[in-house]
Write an enzyme that holds these catalytic residues in place. Structure first.
Site, PDB file in Angstrom:
ATOM      1  N   HIS A  95     -56.310 -81.079  22.319  1.00 35.97           N
ATOM      2  CA  HIS A  95     -57.625 -80.634  22.838  1.00 35.97           C
ATOM      3  C   HIS A  95     -58.447 -80.089  21.677  1.00 35.97           C
ATOM      4  O   HIS A  95     -58.202 -78.977  21.208  1.00 35.97           O
ATOM      5  CB  HIS A  95     -57.430 -79.542  23.897  1.00 35.97           C
ATOM      6  CG  HIS A  95     -58.720 -79.071  24.533  1.00 35.97           C
ATOM      7  ND1 HIS A  95     -58.859 -78.952  25.899  1.00 35.97           N
ATOM      8  CD2 HIS A  95     -59.908 -78.692  24.003  1.00 35.97           C
ATOM      9  CE1 HIS A  95     -60.081 -78.512  26.174  1.00 35.97           C
ATOM     10  NE2 HIS A  95     -60.746 -78.331  25.033  1.00 35.97           N
TER      11      HIS A  95
ATOM     12  N   HIS B 295     -61.086 -78.676  32.853  1.00 37.59           N
ATOM     13  CA  HIS B 295     -61.523 -77.312  32.540  1.00 37.59           C
ATOM     14  C   HIS B 295     -61.449 -76.575  33.878  1.00 37.59           C
ATOM     15  O   HIS B 295     -62.300 -76.759  34.745  1.00 37.59           O
ATOM     16  CB  HIS B 295     -62.949 -77.304  31.971  1.00 37.59           C
ATOM     17  CG  HIS B 295     -63.381 -75.923  31.581  1.00 37.59           C
ATOM     18  ND1 HIS B 295     -63.545 -75.525  30.274  1.00 37.59           N
ATOM     19  CD2 HIS B 295     -63.634 -74.815  32.336  1.00 37.59           C
ATOM     20  CE1 HIS B 295     -63.894 -74.245  30.232  1.00 37.59           C
ATOM     21  NE2 HIS B 295     -63.959 -73.798  31.474  1.00 37.59           N
TER      22      HIS B 295
ATOM     23  N   HIS C 226     -56.325 -75.471  28.271  1.00 38.30           N
ATOM     24  CA  HIS C 226     -56.453 -74.103  27.748  1.00 38.30           C
ATOM     25  C   HIS C 226     -56.248 -73.031  28.812  1.00 38.30           C
ATOM     26  O   HIS C 226     -57.142 -72.244  29.109  1.00 38.30           O
ATOM     27  CB  HIS C 226     -57.785 -73.898  27.005  1.00 38.30           C
ATOM     28  CG  HIS C 226     -58.997 -74.521  27.663  1.00 38.30           C
ATOM     29  ND1 HIS C 226     -59.323 -74.334  28.977  1.00 38.30           N
ATOM     30  CD2 HIS C 226     -59.962 -75.325  27.144  1.00 38.30           C
ATOM     31  CE1 HIS C 226     -60.439 -74.994  29.243  1.00 38.30           C
ATOM     32  NE2 HIS C 226     -60.842 -75.610  28.152  1.00 38.30           N
TER      33      HIS C 226
HETATM   34  C1  NCD Z   1     -66.034 -75.205  24.209  1.00 39.08           C
HETATM   35  C2  NCD Z   1     -67.183 -75.731  23.335  1.00 39.08           C
HETATM   36  O1  NCD Z   1     -67.800 -74.944  22.617  1.00 39.08           O
HETATM   37  O2  NCD Z   1     -67.426 -76.952  23.361  1.00 39.08           O
HETATM   38  N1  NCD Z   1     -66.118 -73.771  24.285  1.00 39.08           N
HETATM   39  C3  NCD Z   1     -65.112 -72.933  24.609  1.00 39.08           C
HETATM   40  O3  NCD Z   1     -65.362 -71.730  24.728  1.00 39.08           O
HETATM   41  N2  NCD Z   1     -63.876 -73.340  24.791  1.00 39.08           N
HETATM   42  C4  NCD Z   1     -66.081 -75.848  25.550  1.00 39.08           C
HETATM   43  C5  NCD Z   1     -64.811 -75.655  26.349  1.00 39.08           C
HETATM   44  O4  NCD Z   1     -63.760 -76.193  26.004  1.00 39.08           O
HETATM   45  O5  NCD Z   1     -64.851 -74.923  27.342  1.00 39.08           O
HETATM   46 ZN    ZN Z   2     -62.483 -77.213  24.926  1.00 37.03          ZN
END
Ligand code: NCD
Ligand code: ZN
Length: 348
Positions: free
Chosen positions: A16, A139, A177
């Protein structure tokens, strides 16, 4: 400086990552390609990667930005929208353009405005993916602003994920995540070839109090937001358990410093330069270095029906902490993740 210990790993992959495009791409790509052999590349560009032809062009841009002699392979994903055409999606998957499709609930995170407004609209897409064995990457946060930001992941399980999995029991899903014990427990309850999760280095390292340690820490702000310490501990236990359902995904998400240090700073942590070093430190602290190869290099390929890499990468432990450098992009910078503990391991 004399190394005190060494560690060999099968070359890992990042399941990821956000590589962005344009000026940012070659810089962040170089950090990813140094540590990882393959990476699942997120499609949330502006505009997003929505079709097979978008992905072909983006993959070409990535390949052109790679350093000569690099054998890094980008694995492309499709950004699902309410209008995703299942035929285009599946033909992109069977033609080896797409490795997976990404579900962003509309409004959940950075560049998710064209995401899915209601998962029920995508039932025919999910059925086609399920039949083709194409993984769905999620997500997992509800977007209802009446729901507290710290509750959005565990509410997603109950309100969206569990009903979706009951409608599509054979769909391969990666809960991306994860940040809560609720998600860890939920993933443990699934069939390992059908439900898995990625865990980031920052969610293994910081809890919600760290976001406010001595003042607001915009460079630790990401989505899903880090939770209480008990949740961080559950993530560490899951990663360090060797359980094949859990694998490495950095969610490295670079933003220029002025976009982070702002009255409305955006979400995302840039960790590609020291992600592996941070994972090693976490596994070492938990006396679990023997399980790191499974988490970093074996469990991901198994879920995606790919072979693990054959190359090895060796790390050495230094006697003093390694420095953490920011990334220079044009006249600006991207701040690299600083875990709240020193890092001693470096690639040999
Ligand atoms: C990610 C991004 O900046 O593209 N940001 C994050 O906080 N993880 C988008 C995502 O994976 O949620
Ligand atoms: Zn991400």
């Amino acid at each position: 400086m004399k190394p005190t210990k060494s560690l060999a790993l099968t070359k890992p992959d990042d399941w990821h990552v956000h590589l962005r495009s344009g000026e940012m791409l070659p810089k962040v790509l170089s950090d990813t390609a140094t540590s990882f052999n393959r990476a699942i590349v997120m499609p949330n560009l502006s505009p997003p990667i929505r079709t097979t032809s978008d992905a072909v062009l983006y993959r070409r841009e990535i390949e052109a930005a790679l350093e000569k002699n690099s054998d890094f392979t980008p694995l492309m994903t499709c950004y699902l929208t309410d209008e995703t055409d299942p035929d285009d999606l599946i033909s992109g998957f069977t033609a080896d353009v797409f490795s997976a499709a990404k579900l962003y609930p509309a409004g959940a995170t950075t560049n998710s405005d064209s995401g899915v407004t209601n998962v029920l609209l995508l039932d025919s897409v999910f059925s086609a993916m399920s039949d083709a064995g194409m993984p769905l990457l999620i997500h997992g946060e509800v977007v209802d602003h009446k729901i507290d930001i710290f509750d959005r992941e565990h509410k997603f399980i109950e309100l969206i994920l569990e009903p979706l999995r009951s409608r599509h029991p054979n769909l391969k899903i990666v809960f991306e995540h994860i940040t809560t014990k609720n998600a860890v427990d939920y993933v443990r309850s699934g069939q390992p070839d059908k439900l898995a999760a990625t865990i980031t280095p920052h969610h293994l390292s910081v809890n919600r109090s760290d976001l406010f340690a001595g003042g607001i820490r915009p460079h630790l702000y990401c989505l899903p937001i880090p939770k209480r310490e008990q949740h961080r501990i559950a993530l560490v236990e899951a990663a360090c358990s060797g359980n094949k359902r859990f694998f490495l995904g950095t969610d490295s998400a670079p933003h220029l410093i002025e976009e982070k240090e702002s009255s409305c700073g955006c979400a995302g942590v840039y960790n590609s330069p020291n992600a592996l070093q941070t994972y090693i430190a976490i596994f070492e602290k938990n006396d679990a270095l023997d399980e790191l190869n499974s988490f970093a290099s074996l469990n991901g390929p198994e879920f995606y029906n790919l072979k693990p890499n054959t190359e090895e990468i060796e790390f050495v432990k230094r006697s003093s902490p390694v420095s953490i450098d920011d990334l220079v992009v044009g006249s600006s910078r991207v701040k690299t993740f600083e875990p709240p503990f020193p890092l001693f391991w470096t690639a040999k």
